[in-house]
Write a protein that holds these residues in place. Structure first.
Motif, short mmCIF file in Angstrom:
data_model
loop_
_atom_site.label_atom_id
_atom_site.label_comp_id
_atom_site.label_asym_id
_atom_site.label_seq_id
_atom_site.Cartn_x
_atom_site.Cartn_y
_atom_site.Cartn_z
N THR A 101 0.85 -1.18 0.00
CA THR A 101 0.00 0.00 0.00
C THR A 101 0.89 1.23 0.00
OG1 THR A 101 -1.94 1.03 1.04
CG2 THR A 101 -0.21 0.21 2.51
N SER A 102 0.26 2.41 -0.05
CA SER A 102 1.02 3.66 -0.10
C SER A 102 1.61 3.99 1.27
CB SER A 102 0.11 4.79 -0.57
OG SER A 102 -0.95 4.98 0.37
N ASP A 132 5.00 3.88 -2.79
CA ASP A 132 4.11 4.84 -3.43
C ASP A 132 3.97 4.60 -4.93
OD1 ASP A 132 3.31 6.24 -1.17
OD2 ASP A 132 5.11 7.47 -1.19
N GLN A 133 4.72 3.64 -5.46
CA GLN A 133 4.56 3.25 -6.86
C GLN A 133 3.51 2.14 -6.96
OE1 GLN A 133 6.26 5.04 -9.16
NE2 GLN A 133 7.04 6.16 -7.37
N ILE A 134 2.89 2.00 -8.13
CA ILE A 134 1.92 0.93 -8.34
C ILE A 134 2.66 -0.37 -8.62
CG2 ILE A 134 -0.01 0.12 -9.74
CD1 ILE A 134 -0.69 2.51 -8.03
N SER A 135 2.58 -1.31 -7.70
CA SER A 135 3.31 -2.57 -7.82
C SER A 135 2.56 -3.55 -8.73
CB SER A 135 3.49 -3.22 -6.44
OG SER A 135 4.20 -2.37 -5.58
N ASP A 136 3.32 -4.40 -9.40
CA ASP A 136 2.75 -5.49 -10.19
C ASP A 136 2.50 -6.65 -9.22
OD1 ASP A 136 2.42 -7.86 -11.75
OD2 ASP A 136 3.41 -6.89 -13.45
N ALA A 145 -3.27 -5.60 -2.67
CA ALA A 145 -2.82 -4.22 -2.43
C ALA A 145 -4.00 -3.43 -1.90
CB ALA A 145 -2.30 -3.60 -3.73
N ARG A 147 -5.38 0.14 -2.16
CA ARG A 147 -5.17 1.32 -3.00
C ARG A 147 -6.17 2.41 -2.66
NH1 ARG A 147 -3.38 -1.84 -8.55
NH2 ARG A 147 -1.30 -2.39 -7.76
N LEU A 151 -9.46 4.01 -8.88
CA LEU A 151 -8.80 2.85 -9.47
C LEU A 151 -8.57 3.03 -10.96
CD1 LEU A 151 -10.62 -0.16 -7.77
CD2 LEU A 151 -8.35 0.74 -7.25
N ARG A 152 -7.44 2.52 -11.41
CA ARG A 152 -7.18 2.45 -12.84
C ARG A 152 -7.82 1.18 -13.39
NH1 ARG A 152 -0.64 3.64 -12.88
NH2 ARG A 152 -0.70 5.68 -11.83
N SER A 154 -7.94 -2.33 -14.95
CA SER A 154 -6.99 -3.45 -14.96
C SER A 154 -7.78 -4.75 -14.93
CB SER A 154 -6.06 -3.37 -13.74
OG SER A 154 -6.72 -3.80 -12.57
#
Length: 298
Positions: A101-102, A132-136, A145, A147, A151-152, A154
């Motif tokens: 998470t962030s 703070d990056q979006i992890s795979d 995660a 978030r 949301l983006r 996906s």
């Protein structure tokens, strides 16, 4: 040389030996006597050995059949144990819960929640990664995660846990020196601390109870890429900014920060659990339920 053997016939063979006759085995297996006999013949053909010698009245294991029966019983017991273990993993939180998470939400909300969650499930291991990056999630082998925001698109699954309010914040000392903004437009005259990670960090839309919307463009004085850093800048009196409610609750209660333009609302952000597994294990389902309940009580 490896032989092509139908493993389903191993269970039929063991059931036949246990029953002691083709008739009894057929009744236990829910099939005809002829089908049991046919399965045994095919198994013997696949193995290339005779397992059972039989007459019209009796049957007996051959030496090879007795040895093979012992191995089959052990194999089936191991299979049943494996199925039971995977069933337990499906229904009981076990293993390691690896999540990301962030920084700001992880430090202020997720870490304390995980401490309480593990007290409920002491056999569970926890691996929290703050980033703070979006992890795979798949490549980095995360179970889920948490978030914040919007949301983006996906292929991942998402469960909504709750929401948070965005609040315009400043210190009492800053307000005493620069005055209280009465309208959203007044903010354009104040030094603004921008969140550089946003797509439009200087453009904000305010809504009042009647539904009237006001769009204001701020005057940037400073910027940071992290909400915790922006909070530190606001606390130091560097200017005004928008901060999430979960990050400033204690500051508001302690009088370190105050909410500006409380009669207006900014868009609320979502809090989601995002995970890759279409059938998430018990540890993931349990944590999602735990977080949803915890946030509902805030």
């Amino acid at each position: 040389m490896q032989r092509d053997v139908n493993l389903n016939r191993l269970a039929i063979f063991v059931a036949l030996v246990r029953a002691g006759s083709f008739t009894a085995a057929a009744g236990q297996l829910g099939m005809t006597k002829a089908m049991v006999s046919q399965h045994l013949l095919r198994l013997e053909r696949e193995l290339g050995v005779t397992l059972i010698v039989r007459s019209t009245r009796r049957m007996a294991l051959t030496e090879a059949g007795a040895a093979f029966h012992t191995d089959c019983v052990r194999l089936l017991e191991q299979t049943e144990a494996a199925i039971e273990r995977i069933g337990n993993r499906r229904n009981t939180p076990t293993g390691t819960l690896r999540l990301t998470t962030s920084t700001d939400y992880g430090m202020s909300v997720v870490a304390p929640a995980l401490a309480e969650f593990r007290r409920l499930h002491p056999s569970l291991q926890i691996d929290l990664v703050i980033n703070d990056q979006i992890s795979d999630l798949i490549t980095e082998r995360f179970d889920l995660a948490i978030r914040i925001g919007w949301l983006r698109d996906s292929s991942l699954r998402a469960a909504r846990l709750g929401s948070f309010r965005q609040l315009v914040m400043a210190t009492p000392a800053y307000v005493a020196e620069h005055g209280v903004p009465r309208r959203p437009e007044d903010l354009s005259t104040h030094p603004w601390i921008a969140m550089s990670a946003l797509t439009a960090p200087l453009r904000w839309t305010f809504t009042r109870g009647s539904g009237t919307r006001r769009v204001v463009r701020m005057r940037q004085a400073m910027q940071a890429n992290n909400a915790a850093a922006i909070r530190a800048l606001v606390l130091s009196g560097a200017g005004v900014s928008v901060l999430p409610d979960y990050l400033v609750e204690d500051d508001i209660q302690a009088g370190r920060l105050q909410v500006l333009l409380a009669q207006y609302r900014l868009p609320e952000g979502g809090i989601h659990a995002v995970y890759p597994d279409p059938q998430p294990p018990a540890k993931v389902r349990a944590f999602i339920d735990f977080m949803r309940d915890r946030l509902a009580k805030r």
